[in-house]
Design an enzyme around this catalytic site. Structure first.
Site, PDB file in Angstrom:
ATOM      1  N   THR A  10       0.828  -1.205   0.000  1.00 17.76           N
ATOM      2  CA  THR A  10       0.000   0.000   0.000  1.00 17.76           C
ATOM      3  C   THR A  10       0.857   1.249   0.000  1.00 17.76           C
ATOM      4  O   THR A  10       0.612   2.199  -0.760  1.00 17.76           O
ATOM      5  CB  THR A  10      -0.930  -0.001   1.212  1.00 17.76           C
ATOM      6  OG1 THR A  10      -1.775  -1.153   1.167  1.00 17.76           O
ATOM      7  CG2 THR A  10      -1.795   1.249   1.236  1.00 17.76           C
ATOM      8  N   GLY A  20       3.026   9.119 -10.143  1.00 14.99           N
ATOM      9  CA  GLY A  20       2.837   9.086 -11.592  1.00 14.99           C
ATOM     10  C   GLY A  20       1.647   9.916 -12.020  1.00 14.99           C
ATOM     11  O   GLY A  20       1.705  10.649 -13.014  1.00 14.99           O
ATOM     12  N   ARG A  24       1.554  13.377 -14.344  1.00  9.58           N
ATOM     13  CA  ARG A  24       0.765  13.501 -15.567  1.00  9.58           C
ATOM     14  C   ARG A  24      -0.134  14.731 -15.551  1.00  9.58           C
ATOM     15  O   ARG A  24      -0.290  15.409 -16.573  1.00  9.58           O
ATOM     16  CB  ARG A  24      -0.095  12.238 -15.775  1.00  9.58           C
ATOM     17  CG  ARG A  24       0.683  11.018 -16.173  1.00  9.58           C
ATOM     18  CD  ARG A  24      -0.229   9.933 -16.735  1.00  9.58           C
ATOM     19  NE  ARG A  24      -1.228   9.481 -15.784  1.00  9.58           N
ATOM     20  CZ  ARG A  24      -1.027   8.553 -14.860  1.00  9.58           C
ATOM     21  NH1 ARG A  24       0.179   7.979 -14.752  1.00  9.58           N
ATOM     22  NH2 ARG A  24      -1.994   8.191 -14.043  1.00  9.58           N
ATOM     23  N   ALA A  32       1.532  11.776   3.366  1.00  7.27           N
ATOM     24  CA  ALA A  32       1.296  11.657   4.806  1.00  7.27           C
ATOM     25  C   ALA A  32       2.268  10.622   5.351  1.00  7.27           C
ATOM     26  O   ALA A  32       1.959   9.434   5.417  1.00  7.27           O
ATOM     27  CB  ALA A  32      -0.149  11.252   5.073  1.00  7.27           C
ATOM     28  N   TYR A  63       6.088  -1.319   7.901  1.00  9.16           N
ATOM     29  CA  TYR A  63       5.467   0.006   7.952  1.00  9.16           C
ATOM     30  C   TYR A  63       6.539   1.099   7.948  1.00  9.16           C
ATOM     31  O   TYR A  63       6.466   2.044   7.150  1.00  9.16           O
ATOM     32  CB  TYR A  63       4.596   0.131   9.192  1.00  9.16           C
ATOM     33  CG  TYR A  63       3.914   1.470   9.316  1.00  9.16           C
ATOM     34  CD1 TYR A  63       2.912   1.842   8.421  1.00  9.16           C
ATOM     35  CD2 TYR A  63       4.259   2.375  10.316  1.00  9.16           C
ATOM     36  CE1 TYR A  63       2.275   3.069   8.521  1.00  9.16           C
ATOM     37  CE2 TYR A  63       3.627   3.604  10.416  1.00  9.16           C
ATOM     38  CZ  TYR A  63       2.639   3.943   9.522  1.00  9.16           C
ATOM     39  OH  TYR A  63       2.020   5.162   9.613  1.00  9.16           O
ATOM     40  N   GLN A  80      14.071  14.580 -10.356  1.00  6.14           N
ATOM     41  CA  GLN A  80      14.138  14.173 -11.756  1.00  6.14           C
ATOM     42  C   GLN A  80      13.015  14.749 -12.601  1.00  6.14           C
ATOM     43  O   GLN A  80      13.223  15.095 -13.767  1.00  6.14           O
ATOM     44  CB  GLN A  80      14.111  12.646 -11.852  1.00  6.14           C
ATOM     45  CG  GLN A  80      14.273  12.128 -13.277  1.00  6.14           C
ATOM     46  CD  GLN A  80      14.544  10.647 -13.307  1.00  6.14           C
ATOM     47  OE1 GLN A  80      15.263  10.106 -12.471  1.00  6.14           O
ATOM     48  NE2 GLN A  80      13.950   9.968 -14.280  1.00  6.14           N
ATOM     49  N   THR A  93      -1.877  10.917  16.391  1.00 10.94           N
ATOM     50  CA  THR A  93      -3.031  11.802  16.238  1.00 10.94           C
ATOM     51  C   THR A  93      -4.292  11.060  16.665  1.00 10.94           C
ATOM     52  O   THR A  93      -4.427   9.863  16.429  1.00 10.94           O
ATOM     53  CB  THR A  93      -3.167  12.261  14.777  1.00 10.94           C
ATOM     54  OG1 THR A  93      -1.917  12.843  14.344  1.00 10.94           O
ATOM     55  CG2 THR A  93      -4.271  13.284  14.620  1.00 10.94           C
TER      56      THR A  93
END
Length: 242
Positions: A10, A20, A24, A32, A63, A80, A93
């Site tokens: 994930t 990506g 675009r 985050a 993680y 780049q 939080t």
């Protein structure tokens, strides 16, 4: 249940897909990230320039390292592809509308107290954490996105509490008769966690405004109402994360 493979997929594949897309459509990318990138820190409090002390093969590694890889990818795209990136290192939080059985320390402690179950602390309880209210975090993220600053920024409350102290505060505020019990310490559990927020103060003019007790009272009230509304059918997860 914590799924390390799903977690790393994930955070890595999700981040690269979003990078990506941002490339675009020429969008600004917000990552985050997390205070877990600092691992079990040897610097206290933690500044954004600290490279961290993470065990790459430990139980928390998927993680921790996935977030570190996500940060690396953001800055690779920045260099780049000239992509605008914003990286927030988010510390613990809490607030209303948290998932009640998500295994986090705030939700676990509150549920245990409201149900008068034993409040479970892993280890001696002297490990420290810093807790910020959700509205403070949201304000910080908005100000970060509206800024021209591209390096990582800590968003957290520098008010530090031991886990034992935090459990005692929640027990008192909830009016609980629960007992505090200690279980076996978790492997690679960081001993200290406290943000240095000087960068956020200087760059964003941001600092947390909600007092811990005020935020906890609102969160406890929310949990109490949810428990009543759902006929006490919430189940506790066995795993706890600090």
């Amino acid at each position: 249940m914590y799924n390390p493979i799903k977690t790393i997929k994930t955070n890595t594949l999700g981040t690269i897909n979003m990078l990506g897309l941002a490339k675009r459509v020429k969008a600004k990318m917000l990552l985050a990230s997390t205070s877990e990138v600092y691992g079990d820190p040897e610097q206290h409090p933690q500044t954004e320039n600290y490279w961290g002390n993470v065990n790459p093969i430990g139980p928390r590694a998927c993680y921790d390292e996935a977030k570190r890889v996500a940060e690396s990818m953001c800055y690779a795209y920045k260099k780049q592809e000239a992509l605008e990136v914003r990286v927030a290192s988010i510390f613990n939080t809490f607030g209303p509308r948290m998932y009640m059985n998500d295994g986090r320390v705030v939700s676990n402690f509150i549920l245990q107290c409201l149900q008068n179950k034993s409040v479970t602390i892993y280890g001696d309880g002297q490990q420290t954490r810093s807790f910020q209210y959700v509205t403070d975090l949201v304000e910080g993220l908005i100000q970060l996105m509206n800024s021209n600053y591209s390096l990582p920024v800590n968003l957290g409350n520098p008010e530090e509490h031991s886990i034992e102290e935090f459990a005692t505060i929640i027990k008192k505020l909830s009016g609980s008769s629960s007992k505090i019990v200690h279980l076996k310490a978790m492997e690679d559990d960081p001993r200290k966690r406290k943000p240095d927020i000087e960068r956020a103060r200087l760059i964003l003019n941001w600092f947390p405004k909600v007092e811990l007790t005020d935020g906890l009272i609102s969160t406890i009230d929310y949990f109490r109402n949810e428990l009543s509304r759902n006929d006490n059918q919430w189940s506790m997860k066995q795993r706890m994360t600090y």
